[in-house]
Design an enzyme around this catalytic site. Structure first.
Site, PDB file in Angstrom:
ATOM      1  N   GLU A   1      46.656  44.253  67.886  1.00  0.00           N
ATOM      2  CA  GLU A   1      45.936  44.918  68.602  1.00  0.00           C
ATOM      3  C   GLU A   1      46.754  45.579  69.700  1.00  0.00           C
ATOM      4  OE1 GLU A   1      44.220  41.787  68.091  1.00  0.00           O
ATOM      5  OE2 GLU A   1      42.804  42.639  66.449  1.00  0.00           O
TER       6      GLU A   1
ATOM      7  N   TYR B   1      55.617  49.660  67.294  1.00  0.00           N
ATOM      8  CA  TYR B   1      54.959  49.494  66.070  1.00  0.00           C
ATOM      9  C   TYR B   1      55.284  50.396  64.869  1.00  0.00           C
ATOM     10  CZ  TYR B   1      53.101  45.716  69.113  1.00  0.00           C
ATOM     11  OH  TYR B   1      53.169  44.935  69.965  1.00  0.00           O
TER      12      TYR B   1
HETATM   13  C1  LIG Z   1      56.724  47.156  74.130  1.00  0.00           C
HETATM   14  C2  LIG Z   1      57.833  46.451  74.131  1.00  0.00           C
HETATM   15  C3  LIG Z   1      57.764  45.071  73.430  1.00  0.00           C
HETATM   16  C4  LIG Z   1      58.972  47.351  73.565  1.00  0.00           C
HETATM   17  O1  LIG Z   1      60.319  46.462  73.572  1.00  0.00           O
HETATM   18  P1  LIG Z   1      61.780  47.150  73.694  1.00  0.00           P
HETATM   19  O2  LIG Z   1      62.677  45.990  73.680  1.00  0.00           O
HETATM   20  O3  LIG Z   1      61.672  48.058  74.803  1.00  0.00           O
HETATM   21  O4  LIG Z   1      61.851  48.175  72.521  1.00  0.00           O
HETATM   22  P2  LIG Z   1      63.049  48.521  71.711  1.00  0.00           P
HETATM   23  O5  LIG Z   1      64.189  48.959  72.448  1.00  0.00           O
HETATM   24  O6  LIG Z   1      63.382  47.655  70.626  1.00  0.00           O
HETATM   25  O7  LIG Z   1      62.353  50.173  71.060  1.00  0.00           O
HETATM   26  C5  LIG Z   1      61.840  50.121  69.746  1.00  0.00           C
HETATM   27  C6  LIG Z   1      61.338  51.405  69.405  1.00  0.00           C
HETATM   28  O8  LIG Z   1      60.353  51.505  69.911  1.00  0.00           O
HETATM   29  C7  LIG Z   1      60.490  52.954  71.022  1.00  0.00           C
HETATM   30  N1  LIG Z   1      60.227  52.575  72.437  1.00  0.00           N
HETATM   31  C8  LIG Z   1      60.444  51.411  73.096  1.00  0.00           C
HETATM   32  N2  LIG Z   1      60.113  51.631  74.266  1.00  0.00           N
HETATM   33  C9  LIG Z   1      59.624  52.957  74.430  1.00  0.00           C
HETATM   34  C10 LIG Z   1      59.179  53.792  75.488  1.00  0.00           C
HETATM   35  N3  LIG Z   1      59.143  53.487  76.904  1.00  0.00           N
HETATM   36  N4  LIG Z   1      58.803  55.160  75.114  1.00  0.00           N
HETATM   37  C11 LIG Z   1      58.761  55.578  73.937  1.00  0.00           C
HETATM   38  N5  LIG Z   1      59.590  54.898  72.969  1.00  0.00           N
HETATM   39  C12 LIG Z   1      59.850  53.327  73.398  1.00  0.00           C
HETATM   40  C13 LIG Z   1      61.922  52.992  70.769  1.00  0.00           C
HETATM   41  O9  LIG Z   1      62.213  54.301  70.739  1.00  0.00           O
HETATM   42  C14 LIG Z   1      62.386  52.406  69.420  1.00  0.00           C
HETATM   43  O10 LIG Z   1      62.212  53.164  68.329  1.00  0.00           O
HETATM   44  P3  LIG Z   1      63.367  53.519  67.329  1.00  0.00           P
HETATM   45  O11 LIG Z   1      63.711  52.190  66.772  1.00  0.00           O
HETATM   46  O12 LIG Z   1      62.663  54.543  66.304  1.00  0.00           O
HETATM   47  O13 LIG Z   1      64.317  54.166  68.167  1.00  0.00           O
HETATM   48  C15 LIG Z   1      58.373  46.317  75.882  1.00  0.00           C
HETATM   49  O14 LIG Z   1      58.068  47.552  76.305  1.00  0.00           O
HETATM   50  C16 LIG Z   1      57.547  45.435  76.442  1.00  0.00           C
HETATM   51  O15 LIG Z   1      57.525  44.217  76.459  1.00  0.00           O
HETATM   52  N6  LIG Z   1      55.930  46.015  77.129  1.00  0.00           N
HETATM   53  C17 LIG Z   1      55.424  45.237  77.926  1.00  0.00           C
HETATM   54  C18 LIG Z   1      54.548  44.025  77.024  1.00  0.00           C
HETATM   55  C19 LIG Z   1      53.732  44.979  75.996  1.00  0.00           C
HETATM   56  O16 LIG Z   1      53.045  45.901  76.515  1.00  0.00           O
HETATM   57  N7  LIG Z   1      53.746  44.498  74.938  1.00  0.00           N
HETATM   58  C20 LIG Z   1      53.109  45.069  73.813  1.00  0.00           C
HETATM   59  C21 LIG Z   1      51.788  44.438  73.724  1.00  0.00           C
HETATM   60  S1  LIG Z   1      50.790  44.897  72.341  1.00  0.00           S
END
Ligand SMILES: CC(C)(COP(=O)(O)OP(=O)(O)OC[C@H]1O[C@@H](n2cnc3c(N)ncnc32)[C@H](O)[C@@H]1OP(=O)(O)O)[C@@H](O)C(=O)NCCC(=O)NCCS
Length: 165
Positions: free
Chosen positions: A115, A127
């Site tokens: 979710e 995702y």
């Molecule tokens: C969501 C989260 C886990 C992503 O982790 P991350 O290490 O920044 O992600 P990555 O660097 O591995 O990016 C993976 C993909 O997501 C995309 N992405 C990540 N952050 C992004 C942003 N701020 N805006 C747009 N795209 C984004 C990247 O473009 C990448 O896509 P690609 O591989 O096709 O280029 C991180 O932002 C986080 O911890 N957020 C707070 C907690 C949260 O909301 N968790 C999810 C709960 S459902």
């Protein structure tokens, strides 16, 4: 639709290992900084106790992220995935998510679900980048400031690895 973030330096030295109770104080600090409605330490402890797949991402001796997933009845459920803000947009979240998907597949699960808040565009983008697709919406699922927020339900079909059933 979120635009792609600037690509920062990757974090090649980050390692994924099982979460331990002794990690929880650090995990909860990251959790509180990341979410408006964070999980309590007790929720993480319960996840460990019931045997969910709980992992931390380590860089040198520091925890920089974590993920929690349950598996059972053919389904993997990704319950939490979080990367410390300083290390976001560097591929760590995708590595951890890919790791969890592989674990779910290795455990014989055929589908993965999660979710996510529709407002959480960075998570949705992550995702979608590994193939998750929206299959439903849970109305009022999340706590939100001044009320409730819906949850988008995302699903990924897991392909059995060759040689496993
Ligand atoms: C969501 C989260 C886990 C992503 O982790 P991350 O290490 O920044 O992600 P990555 O660097 O591995 O990016 C993976 C993909 O997501 C995309 N992405 C990540 N952050 C992004 C942003 N701020 N805006 C747009 N795209 C984004 C990247 O473009 C990448 O896509 P690609 O591989 O096709 O280029 C991180 O932002 C986080 O911890 N957020 C707070 C907690 C949260 O909301 N968790 C999810 C709960 S459902």
């Amino acid at each position: 639709m979120a635009t792609a973030p600037e690509l920062l330096d990757p974090v090649p030295d980050a390692l994924i290992r099982p979460m331990a109770e002794s990690d929880l104080a650090d995990v909860v600090i990251i959790e509180r900084a990341a979410y408006q409605f964070p999980w309590s330490e007790g929720i993480f402890r319960d996840c460990l106790r019931v045997g969910y797949i709980c992992r931390v991402v380590m860089l040198n001796d520091e925890i920089i992220g974590y993920g929690v997933m349950s598996v059972g009845a053919g389904e993997a459920h990704i319950l939490n995935l979080c990367i410390m803000e300083l290390y976001r947009c560097r591929g760590v979240g995708k590595r951890l998510l890919t790791y969890l998907i592989e674990r779910g597949t290795a455990a014989g699960m055929s589908e993965a679900f999660l979710e996510v808040r529709p407002s959480n565009t960075s998570a949705i983008r992550l995702y979608q980048s590994v193939g998750f697709e929206q299959v439903g919406m849970r109305r009022g699922y999340y706590q939100a400031v001044g009320g409730r927020e819906d949850a988008a339900v995302l699903k990924l079909g897991l392909r059995p690895r060759r040689g496993s059933r």
